[in-house]
Design an enzyme around this catalytic site. Sequence first.
Site, PDB file in Angstrom:
ATOM      1  N   CYS A 116     -16.616 -51.543 -60.353  1.00 42.82           N
ATOM      2  CA  CYS A 116     -16.653 -50.773 -61.597  1.00 42.82           C
ATOM      3  C   CYS A 116     -16.378 -51.642 -62.829  1.00 42.82           C
ATOM      4  CB  CYS A 116     -15.678 -49.605 -61.505  1.00 42.82           C
ATOM      5  SG  CYS A 116     -16.234 -48.392 -60.298  1.00 42.82           S
ATOM      6  N   HIS A 257     -13.588 -47.484 -68.525  1.00 45.64           N
ATOM      7  CA  HIS A 257     -14.396 -47.113 -67.359  1.00 45.64           C
ATOM      8  C   HIS A 257     -14.049 -45.675 -66.972  1.00 45.64           C
ATOM      9  CE1 HIS A 257     -16.158 -46.899 -63.485  1.00 45.64           C
ATOM     10  NE2 HIS A 257     -15.003 -46.905 -62.846  1.00 45.64           N
ATOM     11  N   ASN A 287     -18.520 -40.994 -62.194  1.00 40.89           N
ATOM     12  CA  ASN A 287     -18.323 -42.437 -62.187  1.00 40.89           C
ATOM     13  C   ASN A 287     -19.644 -43.108 -61.818  1.00 40.89           C
ATOM     14  OD1 ASN A 287     -17.698 -45.094 -61.660  1.00 40.89           O
ATOM     15  ND2 ASN A 287     -15.885 -44.670 -60.423  1.00 40.89           N
TER      16      ASN A 287
HETATM   17  N1  COA Z   1     -11.768 -30.958 -52.776  1.00 40.54           N
HETATM   18  C1  COA Z   1     -10.662 -30.359 -52.319  1.00 40.54           C
HETATM   19  N2  COA Z   1      -9.671 -31.031 -51.736  1.00 40.54           N
HETATM   20  C2  COA Z   1      -9.803 -32.349 -51.599  1.00 40.54           C
HETATM   21  C3  COA Z   1     -10.931 -33.028 -52.047  1.00 40.54           C
HETATM   22  C4  COA Z   1     -11.936 -32.270 -52.649  1.00 40.54           C
HETATM   23  N3  COA Z   1     -13.082 -32.831 -53.132  1.00 40.54           N
HETATM   24  N4  COA Z   1     -10.789 -34.345 -51.780  1.00 40.54           N
HETATM   25  C5  COA Z   1      -9.600 -34.492 -51.192  1.00 40.54           C
HETATM   26  N5  COA Z   1      -9.013 -33.272 -51.063  1.00 40.54           N
HETATM   27  C6  COA Z   1      -7.718 -32.956 -50.481  1.00 40.54           C
HETATM   28  C7  COA Z   1      -7.239 -33.992 -49.510  1.00 40.54           C
HETATM   29  O1  COA Z   1      -7.832 -33.832 -48.255  1.00 40.54           O
HETATM   30  C8  COA Z   1      -5.759 -33.728 -49.514  1.00 40.54           C
HETATM   31  O2  COA Z   1      -5.503 -32.646 -48.668  1.00 40.54           O
HETATM   32  P1  COA Z   1      -4.182 -32.618 -47.742  1.00 40.54           P
HETATM   33  O3  COA Z   1      -3.032 -32.641 -48.731  1.00 40.54           O
HETATM   34  O4  COA Z   1      -4.339 -31.349 -47.005  1.00 40.54           O
HETATM   35  O5  COA Z   1      -4.265 -33.848 -46.913  1.00 40.54           O
HETATM   36  C9  COA Z   1      -5.475 -33.267 -50.937  1.00 40.54           C
HETATM   37  O6  COA Z   1      -6.739 -32.894 -51.489  1.00 40.54           O
HETATM   38  C10 COA Z   1      -4.883 -34.351 -51.788  1.00 40.54           C
HETATM   39  O7  COA Z   1      -5.607 -35.532 -51.568  1.00 40.54           O
HETATM   40  P2  COA Z   1      -5.304 -36.840 -52.339  1.00 40.54           P
HETATM   41  O8  COA Z   1      -6.196 -37.934 -51.845  1.00 40.54           O
HETATM   42  O9  COA Z   1      -3.830 -37.043 -52.325  1.00 40.54           O
HETATM   43  O10 COA Z   1      -5.768 -36.380 -53.797  1.00 40.54           O
HETATM   44  P3  COA Z   1      -5.642 -37.151 -55.126  1.00 40.54           P
HETATM   45  O11 COA Z   1      -4.937 -36.335 -56.112  1.00 40.54           O
HETATM   46  O12 COA Z   1      -5.186 -38.569 -54.917  1.00 40.54           O
HETATM   47  O13 COA Z   1      -7.153 -37.190 -55.589  1.00 40.54           O
HETATM   48  C11 COA Z   1      -8.957 -38.748 -55.735  1.00 40.54           C
HETATM   49  C12 COA Z   1      -8.110 -37.871 -54.822  1.00 40.54           C
HETATM   50  C13 COA Z   1      -9.977 -39.486 -54.891  1.00 40.54           C
HETATM   51  C14 COA Z   1      -9.694 -37.851 -56.722  1.00 40.54           C
HETATM   52  C15 COA Z   1      -8.031 -39.704 -56.500  1.00 40.54           C
HETATM   53  O14 COA Z   1      -7.186 -40.352 -55.585  1.00 40.54           O
HETATM   54  C16 COA Z   1      -8.758 -40.726 -57.282  1.00 40.54           C
HETATM   55  O15 COA Z   1      -9.392 -40.417 -58.286  1.00 40.54           O
HETATM   56  N6  COA Z   1      -8.678 -42.009 -56.880  1.00 40.54           N
HETATM   57  C17 COA Z   1      -9.345 -43.076 -57.544  1.00 40.54           C
HETATM   58  C18 COA Z   1     -10.773 -43.104 -57.096  1.00 40.54           C
HETATM   59  C19 COA Z   1     -11.608 -43.960 -57.998  1.00 40.54           C
HETATM   60  O16 COA Z   1     -11.451 -43.947 -59.176  1.00 40.54           O
HETATM   61  N7  COA Z   1     -12.545 -44.726 -57.405  1.00 40.54           N
HETATM   62  C20 COA Z   1     -13.392 -45.564 -58.113  1.00 40.54           C
HETATM   63  C21 COA Z   1     -12.613 -46.751 -58.570  1.00 40.54           C
HETATM   64  S1  COA Z   1     -13.307 -47.545 -59.879  1.00 40.54           S
END
Ligand code: COA
Length: 332
Positions: A116, A257, A287
């Site tokens: 990214c 970003h 993204n």
């Molecule tokens: N819809 C509903 N629930 C979801 C989900 C979705 N699309 N994706 C994940 N969950 C659930 C998980 O399974 C988890 O459930 P559990 O508690 O029963 O295990 C719960 O939501 C929390 O998951 P978690 O991974 O802790 O959520 P989060 O708040 O960290 O959000 C992301 C997940 C991926 C959105 C977040 O971590 C993120 O934005 N990370 C950075 C990703 C990124 O920017 N990537 C590109 C880099 S440049």
Amino acid sequence: MTQLQRVKISALGTYLPPRVLTNADLEKMVDTTNEWIMSRVGIRERHIADKGVAASDLAVEAVKNLVASHPFDLQEVDLIVLGTVTPDMMYPSTACLVQHKLGIANTWGFDVSAGCSGFLYALNTGVKFVEAGRYKKVLVIGSDVNSSMTDYTDRAVCIIFGDGAGAVLLEPAEDGDVGVIDHVAQIEGVGGQFLYMPGGGSLNPATHETVDQKMHYIHQDGKSVFKYAVKKMAEMTERILAKNNLTGKDVDCFIAHQANLRIITATAERLGMPMEKVIINIDRYGNTTAGTIPIAMQTALEEGKLKKGDMVLVAAVGAGFTSGATLLRWAY
Ligand code: COA
């Protein structure tokens, strides 16, 4: 040391493929909700390329839009630097494919792989060539077709990514008051384990097994990436401001970003920057990896938040891990 030539972004063009994938569409594909996606990531919809449309195609359209807004002879382009993690093929480079499709007869170029941070790294590379005084026109492009490596059964990943491209033209800045001022960047390869695509390279060449094991898709430990991105986005922006004796208050426009709305707002808060100076379009495009920064520049121009002389802070964090920040005064 000889005086370096100040370099400006003199034109911008972007392209989003027309097909839109909304949160309502995703609700029908995986176990998710619009409310979850909006509150955790801030995305409402993203654009998705049709089958057979590759990163070079989006890049070419972005360059055509650039030329439409700022007519010039593409034959004058000395160099093409293209950031992508979704090249059309392993090789040739997507820069070569773009050169051929645009029919630019006498140029050279290459791809930059920095996740990214791809556009920012390509930008800083292009800047060096113009800064040194030998190059007058450099095309810097960020283009990604993330849908080509997204598993649309993986709800934690498929909600995040979209497809898109942007291109800028770099030229010498005759007016020394505008142009690129400085950049900082850092790679930390320990982060490779948190965001990667394991299949298709020399380590895991494509086999039936790599396909069965879903190795040609994005693998992401979202929490680890999130934590790193929040920390590093703050660190990089604070570092470049301090290096230039500036604070968040001196910045007119913050172009980050677009990975997660919460990462952007956390950085803005830390820098003491009011949200009206922060460009947000993740809700519309998701993204787009190397596409986000030029596409956000376009949003800033369209929303009247970017004008000549503005101090612009650009920052990115991505797979690798890669990170960086660039400071510039907008030139038009
Ligand atoms: N819809 C509903 N629930 C979801 C989900 C979705 N699309 N994706 C994940 N969950 C659930 C998980 O399974 C988890 O459930 P559990 O508690 O029963 O295990 C719960 O939501 C929390 O998951 P978690 O991974 O802790 O959520 P989060 O708040 O960290 O959000 C992301 C997940 C991926 C959105 C977040 O971590 C993120 O934005 N990370 C950075 C990703 C990124 O920017 N990537 C590109 C880099 S440049």
